[in-house]
Design a protein around this motif. Structure first.
Motif, PDB file in Angstrom:
ATOM      1  N   SER A   1      -4.840  -5.013  -1.939  1.00 17.57           N
ATOM      2  CA  SER A   1      -3.517  -5.497  -1.344  1.00 17.57           C
ATOM      3  C   SER A   1      -3.065  -6.625  -2.499  1.00 17.57           C
ATOM      4  O   SER A   1      -4.034  -6.867  -3.638  1.00 17.57           O
ATOM      5  CB  SER A   1      -3.740  -6.224  -0.316  1.00 17.57           C
ATOM      6  OG  SER A   1      -4.804  -7.426  -0.351  1.00 17.57           O
TER       7      SER A   1
ATOM      8  N   HIS B   1     -16.893   6.250  -4.994  1.00 14.48           N
ATOM      9  CA  HIS B   1     -16.825   6.077  -3.539  1.00 14.48           C
ATOM     10  C   HIS B   1     -18.080   6.848  -2.945  1.00 14.48           C
ATOM     11  O   HIS B   1     -18.318   6.583  -1.589  1.00 14.48           O
ATOM     12  CB  HIS B   1     -15.474   6.607  -2.943  1.00 14.48           C
ATOM     13  CG  HIS B   1     -15.284   8.063  -3.093  1.00 14.48           C
ATOM     14  ND1 HIS B   1     -14.763   8.586  -4.666  1.00 14.48           N
ATOM     15  CD2 HIS B   1     -15.275   9.362  -2.488  1.00 14.48           C
ATOM     16  CE1 HIS B   1     -14.690  10.007  -4.177  1.00 14.48           C
ATOM     17  NE2 HIS B   1     -15.030  10.347  -3.246  1.00 14.48           N
TER      18      HIS B   1
ATOM     19  N   HIS C   1     -13.073   4.074  -0.424  1.00 10.23           N
ATOM     20  CA  HIS C   1     -12.308   4.197  -1.689  1.00 10.23           C
ATOM     21  C   HIS C   1     -11.686   2.723  -2.021  1.00 10.23           C
ATOM     22  O   HIS C   1     -11.724   2.461  -3.239  1.00 10.23           O
ATOM     23  CB  HIS C   1     -11.128   5.224  -1.442  1.00 10.23           C
ATOM     24  CG  HIS C   1     -11.637   6.422  -1.267  1.00 10.23           C
ATOM     25  ND1 HIS C   1     -11.427   7.348  -2.457  1.00 10.23           N
ATOM     26  CD2 HIS C   1     -11.874   7.498  -0.512  1.00 10.23           C
ATOM     27  CE1 HIS C   1     -12.075   8.530  -2.270  1.00 10.23           C
ATOM     28  NE2 HIS C   1     -12.183   8.698  -0.963  1.00 10.23           N
ATOM     29  N   HIS C   2     -11.564   2.130  -1.080  1.00 12.27           N
ATOM     30  CA  HIS C   2     -11.229   0.729  -1.038  1.00 12.27           C
ATOM     31  C   HIS C   2     -12.036  -0.373  -1.798  1.00 12.27           C
ATOM     32  O   HIS C   2     -11.775  -0.731  -2.700  1.00 12.27           O
ATOM     33  CB  HIS C   2     -10.631  -0.026   0.241  1.00 12.27           C
ATOM     34  CG  HIS C   2     -10.321  -1.492   0.228  1.00 12.27           C
ATOM     35  ND1 HIS C   2     -10.949  -2.568   0.605  1.00 12.27           N
ATOM     36  CD2 HIS C   2      -9.055  -2.117  -0.408  1.00 12.27           C
ATOM     37  CE1 HIS C   2     -10.656  -3.406   0.357  1.00 12.27           C
ATOM     38  NE2 HIS C   2      -9.177  -3.214  -0.182  1.00 12.27           N
TER      39      HIS C   2
ATOM     40  N   GLN D   1      -9.281   5.304   6.782  1.00 11.48           N
ATOM     41  CA  GLN D   1      -7.681   5.205   6.711  1.00 11.48           C
ATOM     42  C   GLN D   1      -7.251   5.881   5.332  1.00 11.48           C
ATOM     43  O   GLN D   1      -7.769   5.434   4.200  1.00 11.48           O
ATOM     44  CB  GLN D   1      -7.131   3.711   6.801  1.00 11.48           C
ATOM     45  CG  GLN D   1      -5.799   3.414   6.360  1.00 11.48           C
ATOM     46  CD  GLN D   1      -5.516   2.123   6.287  1.00 11.48           C
ATOM     47  OE1 GLN D   1      -6.285   1.131   6.616  1.00 11.48           O
ATOM     48  NE2 GLN D   1      -4.466   1.479   5.645  1.00 11.48           N
ATOM     49  N   PRO D   2      -6.432   6.783   5.334  1.00 10.26           N
ATOM     50  CA  PRO D   2      -5.873   7.278   4.155  1.00 10.26           C
ATOM     51  C   PRO D   2      -5.028   6.349   3.073  1.00 10.26           C
ATOM     52  O   PRO D   2      -4.346   5.423   3.725  1.00 10.26           O
ATOM     53  CB  PRO D   2      -4.869   8.476   4.507  1.00 10.26           C
ATOM     54  CG  PRO D   2      -4.419   8.136   5.919  1.00 10.26           C
ATOM     55  CD  PRO D   2      -5.613   7.279   6.433  1.00 10.26           C
ATOM     56  N   HIS D   3      -5.035   6.611   1.898  1.00  5.94           N
ATOM     57  CA  HIS D   3      -4.364   5.984   0.887  1.00  5.94           C
ATOM     58  C   HIS D   3      -4.560   4.582   1.095  1.00  5.94           C
ATOM     59  O   HIS D   3      -3.837   3.520   0.636  1.00  5.94           O
ATOM     60  CB  HIS D   3      -2.730   6.140   1.188  1.00  5.94           C
ATOM     61  CG  HIS D   3      -2.848   7.715   1.221  1.00  5.94           C
ATOM     62  ND1 HIS D   3      -3.026   8.444   0.283  1.00  5.94           N
ATOM     63  CD2 HIS D   3      -2.079   8.268   2.175  1.00  5.94           C
ATOM     64  CE1 HIS D   3      -2.687   9.709   0.688  1.00  5.94           C
ATOM     65  NE2 HIS D   3      -2.187   9.697   1.975  1.00  5.94           N
ATOM     66  N   ARG D   4      -5.726   3.781   1.217  1.00  3.52           N
ATOM     67  CA  ARG D   4      -6.098   2.550   1.438  1.00  3.52           C
ATOM     68  C   ARG D   4      -6.222   1.859  -0.017  1.00  3.52           C
ATOM     69  O   ARG D   4      -7.128   2.312  -0.772  1.00  3.52           O
ATOM     70  CB  ARG D   4      -7.330   2.270   2.267  1.00  3.52           C
ATOM     71  CG  ARG D   4      -7.903   0.764   2.532  1.00  3.52           C
ATOM     72  CD  ARG D   4      -7.237   0.027   3.254  1.00  3.52           C
ATOM     73  NE  ARG D   4      -7.497  -1.506   3.288  1.00  3.52           N
ATOM     74  CZ  ARG D   4      -8.723  -2.013   3.812  1.00  3.52           C
ATOM     75  NH1 ARG D   4      -9.599  -1.362   4.637  1.00  3.52           N
ATOM     76  NH2 ARG D   4      -8.981  -3.321   3.785  1.00  3.52           N
ATOM     77  N   THR D   5      -5.574   1.043  -0.492  1.00  7.46           N
ATOM     78  CA  THR D   5      -5.806   0.453  -1.873  1.00  7.46           C
ATOM     79  C   THR D   5      -5.869  -0.980  -1.561  1.00  7.46           C
ATOM     80  O   THR D   5      -5.430  -1.859  -0.457  1.00  7.46           O
ATOM     81  CB  THR D   5      -4.453   0.878  -2.370  1.00  7.46           C
ATOM     82  OG1 THR D   5      -2.978   0.230  -1.943  1.00  7.46           O
ATOM     83  CG2 THR D   5      -4.357   2.381  -2.758  1.00  7.46           C
TER      84      THR D   5
ATOM     85  N   HIS E   1     -14.594   0.739   3.730  1.00  9.94           N
ATOM     86  CA  HIS E   1     -13.775   1.786   3.341  1.00  9.94           C
ATOM     87  C   HIS E   1     -14.290   2.205   1.966  1.00  9.94           C
ATOM     88  O   HIS E   1     -14.033   1.448   0.840  1.00  9.94           O
ATOM     89  CB  HIS E   1     -12.569   1.200   3.214  1.00  9.94           C
ATOM     90  CG  HIS E   1     -11.427   2.356   3.182  1.00  9.94           C
ATOM     91  ND1 HIS E   1     -10.995   3.294   1.823  1.00  9.94           N
ATOM     92  CD2 HIS E   1     -10.570   2.944   4.001  1.00  9.94           C
ATOM     93  CE1 HIS E   1     -10.391   4.099   2.389  1.00  9.94           C
ATOM     94  NE2 HIS E   1      -9.785   3.985   3.234  1.00  9.94           N
TER      95      HIS E   1
ATOM     96  N   GLU F   1     -12.817   0.594  -5.402  1.00 10.67           N
ATOM     97  CA  GLU F   1     -11.534   0.121  -6.053  1.00 10.67           C
ATOM     98  C   GLU F   1     -11.528  -1.129  -6.543  1.00 10.67           C
ATOM     99  O   GLU F   1     -11.247  -1.637  -7.639  1.00 10.67           O
ATOM    100  CB  GLU F   1     -10.166   0.484  -5.576  1.00 10.67           C
ATOM    101  CG  GLU F   1      -9.098   0.071  -6.325  1.00 10.67           C
ATOM    102  CD  GLU F   1      -7.621   0.005  -5.502  1.00 10.67           C
ATOM    103  OE1 GLU F   1      -6.435  -0.243  -6.259  1.00 10.67           O
ATOM    104  OE2 GLU F   1      -7.667   0.335  -4.312  1.00 10.67           O
TER     105      GLU F   1
END
Length: 376
Positions: free
Chosen positions: A14, A255, A193-194, A8-12, A191, A197
């Motif tokens: 919450s 990542h 990147h998520h 999923q793009p731009h997953r950050t 994920h 992060e």
């Protein structure tokens, strides 16, 4: 509750995850404070051992939620309520840290774990209903967590002392084997990147304790005019060291470590030492503050080691986990060498000077040598 898309793009992170992290600010702060008091009074073996045990409990509680959330976070009302229940369990765990430190009494931490684990089991069972081919994996997680929680309840029957330590280590090894057991025939959708992060956010929590120690140095300086200069020096150098550790940690592309099960487990589990070292660094700074103010009678060389050793562990840990595979020969030489030189800080009468200088040099080297892409 369907599996999340690992691409999923731009997953950050919450806002719920950020809210969840707040209770760990409390837990880490209490654990660091207990370590500080033990080290300041020269109770090294008991203090460090107790710290490693309670920090494992804090770290693993955070890990359980974080890896589940990266795969199945729905952010609906039931998910939110269940997460808030887990937060309550963490606060109970945190409240029990002093008794665990001082008397080996893990009653409150285990009660906190029961609260968190019942909620976590409910999350995995709920996820199993819509997990498709991952249904077996989600149920293995639920079964594994429930089985290990029963072991922790039995742990309360073990008397304080060496036998308790052995039991804790054995049960902790069983605990960390649950993800291996659950993921061996089908990986839940991490994920990259998520999840990295989220690890970065926890790093900011533990480094934040050091900034608090820097502020405490200024407060002490206002009240201890005879020690004004050394206390202000410690404050400034602590800020430099903390900023350098932040720079070093976030230099590599984390990542890229989230790939195979083995590499992912190495990344996730090895962070225990990185997080524990960063939080222990703040305790070491507090010990350094106790020496000039007369709160501790430790020799200056010993007090300096309470800062130097955690920093060296942090450097070697993050180098091994994330830096070395994306660094050139210069960086891969400078960081391990820097970790060794940091230990020489105890030979100087002014605390943290060598550490700060070494870390600034490492940062300069990282600026001049950006990460390189290497295939695994």
């Amino acid at each position: 509750m369907l599996p999340r898309d690992p691409a999923q793009p731009h997953r950050t992170a919450s806002t719920l995850e950020l809210f969840f992290d707040l209770v760990f600010v409390v837990a880490v702060s209490i654990a660091s404070a207990q370590l500080h008091h033990a080290l300041s009074h020269g109770d090294f073996v008991h203090g460090i051992t107790s710290y490693l045990l309670v920090f494992f409990a804090v770290w693993w509680a955070w890990m359980n939620f974080t890896w589940f959330a990266t795969s199945f976070d729905t952010d609906d009302w039931l998910y939110r309520v269940t997460t808030i229940v887990q937060m309550g369990g963490v606060l109970v765990l945190a409240a029990g840290i002093p008794a665990a430190f001082e008397h080996g009494d893990f009653t409150l931490p285990v009660i906190g774990y029961i609260v968190m684990r019942l909620a976590m089991i409910g999350q995995w069972l709920r996820a199993s209903r819509g997990a498709g081919e991952l249904k077996a994996a989600t149920r293995r997680y639920a079964f594994g967590i429930a089985a290990v929680q029963m072991l922790w309840v039995l742990f309360l029957l073990v008397p304080s002392g060496p036998l308790q330590l052995v039991a804790f280590v054995v049960f902790a090894l069983v605990e960390v084997s649950v993800p291996v057991f659950a993921e061996r025939r089908g990986q839940t959708p991490w994920h990259p990147h998520h999840i990295t992060e989220r690890y970065g956010l926890f790093t900011l929590i533990v480094l934040g304790e050091s900034l608090l120690a820097s502020a405490n140095a200024i407060i002490e300086a206002k009240n201890e005019l005879d020690s004004f200069v050394p206390l202000i020096a410690i404050s400034v150098l602590t800020l430099v060291v903390t900023a350098s550790l932040w720079w070093i940690y976030f230099w590599p592309p984390h990542h890229r470590a989230i790939t195979t099960l083995g590499r992912t487990l190495r990344y996730g589990y090895s962070h225990y030492l990185v997080f524990a070292a960063a939080a222990a660094f703040s305790a070491g700074i507090e010990v350094e503050l106790d020496v000039p103010t007369g709160e501790s009678h430790l020799p200056q060389a010993v007090a300096s080691l309470t800062v130097a050793i955690p920093i060296a562990i942090f450097l070697l840990g993050i180098w091994w986990i994330a830096i070395r595979e994306h660094a050139d020969r210069v960086v891969n030489t400078v960081i391990p060498l820097g970790a060794a030189v940091v230990l020489l800080d105890s030979i100087l009468p002014i605390p943290v000077v060598i550490t700060a200088a070494v870390l600034v040099v490492i940062v300069v080297v990282l600026v001049l040598h950006p990460p390189v892409r290497r295939e695994s």
